[in-house]
Design a protein around this motif. Structure first.
Motif, PDB file in Angstrom:
ATOM      1  N   ARG A  82     -11.881 -28.439  52.715  1.00 49.21           N
ATOM      2  CA  ARG A  82     -11.487 -28.472  54.134  1.00 49.21           C
ATOM      3  C   ARG A  82      -9.959 -28.576  54.268  1.00 49.21           C
ATOM      4  N   GLU A 119     -15.429 -26.322  61.784  1.00 45.91           N
ATOM      5  CA  GLU A 119     -16.126 -27.154  62.761  1.00 45.91           C
ATOM      6  C   GLU A 119     -17.597 -27.207  62.387  1.00 45.91           C
ATOM      7  N   ASP A 120     -18.066 -28.434  62.099  1.00 51.00           N
ATOM      8  CA  ASP A 120     -19.463 -28.588  61.710  1.00 51.00           C
ATOM      9  C   ASP A 120     -20.308 -28.842  62.960  1.00 51.00           C
ATOM     10  N   SER A 121     -21.446 -28.225  62.975  1.00 52.81           N
ATOM     11  CA  SER A 121     -22.371 -28.485  64.080  1.00 52.81           C
ATOM     12  C   SER A 121     -23.776 -28.534  63.504  1.00 52.81           C
ATOM     13  N   THR A 131     -21.631 -24.502  59.857  1.00 56.25           N
ATOM     14  CA  THR A 131     -20.179 -24.640  59.963  1.00 56.25           C
ATOM     15  C   THR A 131     -19.584 -23.331  60.455  1.00 56.25           C
ATOM     16  N   TRP A 140     -15.749 -21.356  61.536  1.00 52.84           N
ATOM     17  CA  TRP A 140     -14.308 -21.507  61.299  1.00 52.84           C
ATOM     18  C   TRP A 140     -13.532 -20.793  62.373  1.00 52.84           C
TER      19      TRP A 140
END
Ligand SMILES: [Zn+2]
Length: 453
Positions: free
Chosen positions: A431, A442-444, A448, A450
């Protein structure tokens, strides 16, 4: 040129002043630039001259209906012979590969090809014809298989560069030799060894000196007098001085080049670029981790007659500027044909004042970011004149980060695997590394994604 067009003024090295540019034939503006000696990859100092030529020719094409731009290739030279020998490679293979690389590198940074790209080895007959004229008029003499230009026979010698024949001794590519009448006399033709390239001539089998090729090729494609001759300031003396002496002695009533344009040198981190200092950068070195458009923009940060200092910070600044410009352009189509804003055109007509043009573009970006669509269109058009902003904003933000999309996806997959195996140090390192290269993760719940910082 319509009345509404601004007057182009250009610095002329010969008169050492900035003067209005007036073409000999407004229906066909003729430009000659000295191209590469093809034995190695082009470096970013070479690139500065090529980009100066590119923005000059783009501007001339904007102002005039037709431009003929000739840029030669020096494919016979002692450095080429030496490199081919050192590589254990045929000369033809070395020059063909280097020309291909040169074209690829220039295309990557948006330098448009010239209209004519003559190779020296294809114009030896023209060189021999000029040398014969020079001997016949008493401006050159044969000595021990060499033909030399007699600088003492051209009273105007030194007028272009403001230097004297004695300075030739300190110049590059000049040797002191017993067969010279004057130490400053330079080689037009020299004997060639059997294992080196050579052509039959009235003076035996030999090969041309460097300077005569540009006199021969400019004459062939642009005539006795043409508008602009350009190159890096390192070429002013002795190369351009010698070209001019040869051509004006061959064609006594000609002007040769009416206008001389020379760009200043490029420094790397404040120092002259050299292999021994370890700051020598080819175009490819820079493009390995930098978007080509950022390199192009960096080279426009300084006006061409000012020394340009290349730094990593400068490259980052160029990337930030492009982020801002592309944000300002948004979804405006790349092929729009809106007119170039007057203030940008005026800046470029002021001796190619690129810093001023870029400042005007920042002003347009301010207005575009505040919602002014006309300013966004003007910014796009200004970019076209400078060879910038030619891609869609989406393409820039996806690829302009200087990292390959596939590489980002594979690093994201590697980070996911690291997290699954509870190797959080590795996951964090990936990261951090991507963030340093301008890629934010951005993790959700669904995975992920970008985006460009
Ligand atoms: Zn030249």
């Amino acid at each position: 040129m319509p009345d509404s067009m601004p007057q182009l003024t250009l610095h002329d090295s010969s008169s050492r002043s900035t003067v209005p540019f007036a073409p000999l034939d407004p229906g066909n503006v003729r430009v000659y630039y000295c191209g590469p000696t093809v034995y190695d990859l082009a470096h970013i100092g070479n690139l500065r001259a090529m980009i100066t030529a590119d923005i000059l020719v783009r501007l001339l094409r904007h102002l005039y209906p037709r431009v003929t731009y000739v840029r030669n290739i020096t494919d016979v030279d002692d450095k080429i012979n030496a490199r081919a020998r050192a590589n254990g490679e045929p000369i033809d293979a070395l020059t063909a590969r280097t020309i291909r690389d040169f074209h690829d590198d220039l295309a990557a940074v948006g330098v448009l090809p010239p209209d004519v790209e003559p190779r020296a080895t294809h114009h030896v007959a023209e060189m021999i014809a000029l040398i014969e004229r020079l001997i016949a008029s008493g401006h050159a003499y044969e000595a021990q298989g060499h033909v030399l230009f007699a600088v003492a026979h051209f009273p105007d010698y030194g007028a272009l560069s403001g230097r004297s024949p004695d300075d030739l001794l300190a110049g590059a590519r000049v040797e002191v030799a017993p067969y010279k009448r004057d130490a400053g006399d330079f080689v037009l033709w020299k004997p060639s060894e059997p294992d080196l390239p050579g052509w039959e001539s009235p003076w035996g089998r030999g090969r041309p000196g460097w300077h005569i090729e540009c006199s021969a090729m400019s004459h062939r494609y642009l005539g006795e007098s043409f508008d602009i001759h350009g190159g890096g300031s390192d070429l002013l003396f002795p190369h351009h001085e010698n070209e001019r002496a040869q051509s004006q002695c061959c064609f006594p009533h000609s002007r040769f080049a009416n206008h001389w344009v020379h760009n200043a040198m490029l420094l790397v981190n404040g120092e002259k670029m050299s292999k021994s200092l370890g700051n020598f950068l080819t175009i490819r070195d820079v493009l390995s981790d930098t978007p080509a458009e950022a390199l192009r923009l960096l080279l426009l940060h300084a006006q061409y007659r000012s020394v340009l200092n290349f730094t990593r910070a400068g490259l980052d600044e160029a990337k930030q500027t492009l982020n801002r410009f592309y944000r300002a352009i948004g979804d405006l189509p790349a092929d729009s044909t809106d007119p170039v804003p007057d203030e940008v055109l005026a800046a470029m007509c002021d001796d190619l004042n690129t810093p001023r043009a870029l400042a005007e573009m920042h002003g347009l970006a301010d207005r575009a970011l505040a919602g002014d669509r006309a300013a966004a269109a003007g910014l796009r058009a200004a970019g076209r004149l400078l060879g910038l902003l030619g891609q869609s904003a989406d393409t820039w933000f996806r690829a302009g980060a200087g990292v390959d999309e596939a590489e980002i996806e594979s690093l994201i997959a590697e980070r996911l695997a690291a997290r699954k195996s509870r190797d959080f140090a590795r996951a964090d390192a990936i990261r951090t590394d991507l963030a340093a290269r301008g890629i934010l993760l951005e993790d959700s719940a669904t995975g992920t994604i970008w985006r460009r910082a």
